[in-house]
Design a protein around this motif. Structure first.
Motif, PDB file in Angstrom:
ATOM      1  N   PHE A 274       0.767  -1.134   0.053  1.00  0.00           N
ATOM      2  CA  PHE A 274      -0.006   0.222  -0.103  1.00  0.00           C
ATOM      3  C   PHE A 274       0.601   1.043   0.119  1.00  0.00           C
ATOM      4  O   PHE A 274       0.099   2.004  -0.514  1.00  0.00           O
ATOM      5  N   ALA A 275       2.029   1.275   0.365  1.00  0.00           N
ATOM      6  CA  ALA A 275       2.937   2.142   0.458  1.00  0.00           C
ATOM      7  C   ALA A 275       3.588   2.750  -1.066  1.00  0.00           C
ATOM      8  O   ALA A 275       4.864   2.423  -0.900  1.00  0.00           O
TER       9      ALA A 275
ATOM     10  N   PRO B 270      -0.702   6.867   7.889  1.00  0.00           N
ATOM     11  CA  PRO B 270      -0.178   5.528   7.172  1.00  0.00           C
ATOM     12  C   PRO B 270      -1.038   4.882   6.188  1.00  0.00           C
ATOM     13  O   PRO B 270      -1.947   4.718   6.348  1.00  0.00           O
ATOM     14  N   ALA B 271      -0.192   4.095   5.087  1.00  0.00           N
ATOM     15  CA  ALA B 271      -0.702   3.264   4.100  1.00  0.00           C
ATOM     16  C   ALA B 271      -1.452   2.065   4.814  1.00  0.00           C
ATOM     17  O   ALA B 271      -0.617   1.503   5.648  1.00  0.00           O
ATOM     18  N   GLY B 272      -2.419   1.603   4.176  1.00  0.00           N
ATOM     19  CA  GLY B 272      -2.779   0.233   4.835  1.00  0.00           C
ATOM     20  C   GLY B 272      -4.051   0.364   5.645  1.00  0.00           C
ATOM     21  O   GLY B 272      -4.747  -0.558   6.073  1.00  0.00           O
ATOM     22  N   ILE B 273      -4.405   1.649   6.245  1.00  0.00           N
ATOM     23  CA  ILE B 273      -5.239   1.875   7.319  1.00  0.00           C
ATOM     24  C   ILE B 273      -6.601   2.010   6.482  1.00  0.00           C
ATOM     25  O   ILE B 273      -6.685   2.893   5.405  1.00  0.00           O
ATOM     26  N   ALA B 274      -7.763   1.564   7.107  1.00  0.00           N
ATOM     27  CA  ALA B 274      -9.003   1.473   6.418  1.00  0.00           C
ATOM     28  C   ALA B 274      -9.647   2.958   6.480  1.00  0.00           C
ATOM     29  O   ALA B 274      -9.765   3.468   7.961  1.00  0.00           O
ATOM     30  N   TYR B 275     -10.267   3.558   5.673  1.00  0.00           N
ATOM     31  CA  TYR B 275     -11.090   4.719   5.855  1.00  0.00           C
ATOM     32  C   TYR B 275     -12.630   4.282   5.609  1.00  0.00           C
ATOM     33  O   TYR B 275     -12.967   4.173   4.483  1.00  0.00           O
ATOM     34  N   VAL B 276     -13.345   4.054   6.721  1.00  0.00           N
ATOM     35  CA  VAL B 276     -15.009   3.849   6.281  1.00  0.00           C
ATOM     36  C   VAL B 276     -15.747   4.815   6.605  1.00  0.00           C
ATOM     37  O   VAL B 276     -15.444   5.479   7.981  1.00  0.00           O
TER      38      VAL B 276
ATOM     39  N   GLU C 153       5.602   6.630   1.132  1.00  0.00           N
ATOM     40  CA  GLU C 153       6.161   7.034   2.088  1.00  0.00           C
ATOM     41  C   GLU C 153       7.011   8.315   1.953  1.00  0.00           C
ATOM     42  O   GLU C 153       7.544   8.239   0.769  1.00  0.00           O
ATOM     43  N   GLY C 154       6.824   9.130   2.961  1.00  0.00           N
ATOM     44  CA  GLY C 154       7.659  10.459   2.660  1.00  0.00           C
ATOM     45  C   GLY C 154       6.764  11.369   1.969  1.00  0.00           C
ATOM     46  O   GLY C 154       7.646  12.473   1.592  1.00  0.00           O
ATOM     47  N   VAL C 155       5.782  11.223   1.582  1.00  0.00           N
ATOM     48  CA  VAL C 155       4.939  12.326   1.067  1.00  0.00           C
ATOM     49  C   VAL C 155       3.878  12.825   1.808  1.00  0.00           C
ATOM     50  O   VAL C 155       3.233  12.001   2.998  1.00  0.00           O
ATOM     51  N   ASP C 156       3.265  13.903   1.726  1.00  0.00           N
ATOM     52  CA  ASP C 156       2.387  14.458   2.723  1.00  0.00           C
ATOM     53  C   ASP C 156       0.619  14.488   2.324  1.00  0.00           C
ATOM     54  O   ASP C 156       0.158  15.211   3.012  1.00  0.00           O
ATOM     55  N   TYR C 157       0.561  14.186   1.007  1.00  0.00           N
ATOM     56  CA  TYR C 157      -0.622  14.449   0.441  1.00  0.00           C
ATOM     57  C   TYR C 157      -1.943  13.412   0.876  1.00  0.00           C
ATOM     58  O   TYR C 157      -1.543  12.371   1.194  1.00  0.00           O
ATOM     59  N   PRO C 158      -3.015  13.721   0.790  1.00  0.00           N
ATOM     60  CA  PRO C 158      -4.116  12.727   1.278  1.00  0.00           C
ATOM     61  C   PRO C 158      -4.300  11.783   0.347  1.00  0.00           C
ATOM     62  O   PRO C 158      -4.358  12.160  -1.174  1.00  0.00           O
ATOM     63  N   ALA C 159      -4.649  10.567   0.338  1.00  0.00           N
ATOM     64  CA  ALA C 159      -4.818   9.527  -0.732  1.00  0.00           C
ATOM     65  C   ALA C 159      -5.529   8.409  -0.358  1.00  0.00           C
ATOM     66  O   ALA C 159      -4.996   7.666   0.910  1.00  0.00           O
ATOM     67  N   ALA C 160      -6.343   7.653  -0.788  1.00  0.00           N
ATOM     68  CA  ALA C 160      -6.945   6.390  -0.529  1.00  0.00           C
ATOM     69  C   ALA C 160      -7.524   5.676  -1.817  1.00  0.00           C
ATOM     70  O   ALA C 160      -7.980   6.551  -2.895  1.00  0.00           O
TER      71      ALA C 160
ATOM     72  N   THR D  70      -5.666  -2.677   7.854  1.00  0.00           N
ATOM     73  CA  THR D  70      -5.667  -4.016   7.032  1.00  0.00           C
ATOM     74  C   THR D  70      -4.425  -4.530   6.675  1.00  0.00           C
ATOM     75  O   THR D  70      -4.544  -5.692   6.088  1.00  0.00           O
ATOM     76  N   ALA D  71      -3.218  -3.894   7.040  1.00  0.00           N
ATOM     77  CA  ALA D  71      -1.990  -4.459   6.699  1.00  0.00           C
ATOM     78  C   ALA D  71      -1.352  -5.165   7.657  1.00  0.00           C
ATOM     79  O   ALA D  71      -0.169  -5.440   7.508  1.00  0.00           O
ATOM     80  N   GLY D  72      -2.015  -5.283   8.768  1.00  0.00           N
ATOM     81  CA  GLY D  72      -1.296  -5.940   9.893  1.00  0.00           C
ATOM     82  C   GLY D  72      -1.530  -7.390   9.748  1.00  0.00           C
ATOM     83  O   GLY D  72      -2.383  -8.032   9.020  1.00  0.00           O
TER      84      GLY D  72
END
Length: 200
Positions: free
Chosen positions: A9-10, A68-74, A91-98, A147-149
């Motif tokens: 996801f990263a 962090p990447a891999g987290i669910a946004y519901v 990693e290392g960027v600051d923009y929103p994304a899903a 979800t990435a755990g």
DNA sequence: CGTTCGATGCACT
DNA sequence: GTGCATCGAACGT
């Protein structure tokens, strides 16, 4: 079975959206396990994406898209439907994304999915973003789940690879078009798959 | 088949 | 107070 972990996801949001097609979304609950193959997604990414919840900056709701990447946004849409996204960004960027999950093809826990979908025809169990969350038992409680755990109840498992010639792209559904960013071809789906949503 | 329209909760202005 | 990243019932072909 191989789980998709953080590294998957990263990466660039559009790459993740593309490669999520064909993977399995799995949810283990007290009722049992239900899973579906991803056949339709939409990417929401960057500062210039006017259709993204992250576009107006960091708010209590959209904060997860900056994390962090891999987290669910519901989140709840129209007061009725739960929508599931997964944060996807290098990693290392600051923009929103899903990446919004728009449709699944049922593959495991069919009896459970049928029960959750109240006896509707199989094709209608998970062919839309609000339907797939019902079919898998995803709701408010899964917001912010990782979800990435490696032991997460809600997670991803490696599925089949969809060849490029079967990946279709088009404008995202349900958003007004005035802003140029809103007509970007960031909806991806599997060609000819009967479980893709109809779109309105 | 197709189209229309009401339901409904909450984040954000 | 406004506006949704939708669904499904109800009606008309």
């Amino acid at each position: 079975m191989t789980r998709l972990l953080r590294d998957f996801f990263a990466r660039d949001t559009l790459i993740v959206a593309r490669e999520l097609l064909g993977q399995a979304l799995v949810h283990d609950t007290p009722d049992g396990r239900a899973a579906g193959r991803v056949v339709e997604v939409e990417a929401y990414t960057g500062w210039n994406d006017a259709a993204s919840h992250g576009h107006r900056g960091l708010t209590p709701r959209s904060a997860v898209m900056f994390g962090p990447a891999g987290i669910a946004y519901v989140y709840l849409c129209y007061g009725v439907h739960w929508m599931m996204n997964v944060v996807a960004r290098p990693e290392g960027v600051d923009y929103p994304a899903a990446v919004l999950i728009r449709a699944l093809e049922p593959i495991e826990g069919l009896h459970l999915m049928e029960k959750r979908r109240m006896g509707r025809p199989r094709r209608d169990w998970s062919n839309g973003p609000g339907r797939l969350t019902l079919a898998l038992g995803i709701g408010k409680a899964q917001n912010l789940a990782d979800t990435a755990g490696s032991h997460s109840a809600l997670h991803w498992e490696q599925g089949e690879t969809i060849p490029d010639e079967s990946v279709m792209r088009g404008p995202r559904i349900g958003i007004d078009v005035p802003e140029p960013s809103k007509s970007l071809p960031w909806r991806l789906w599997v060609k000819d798959n009967p479980h893709v949503s109809r779109g309105r």
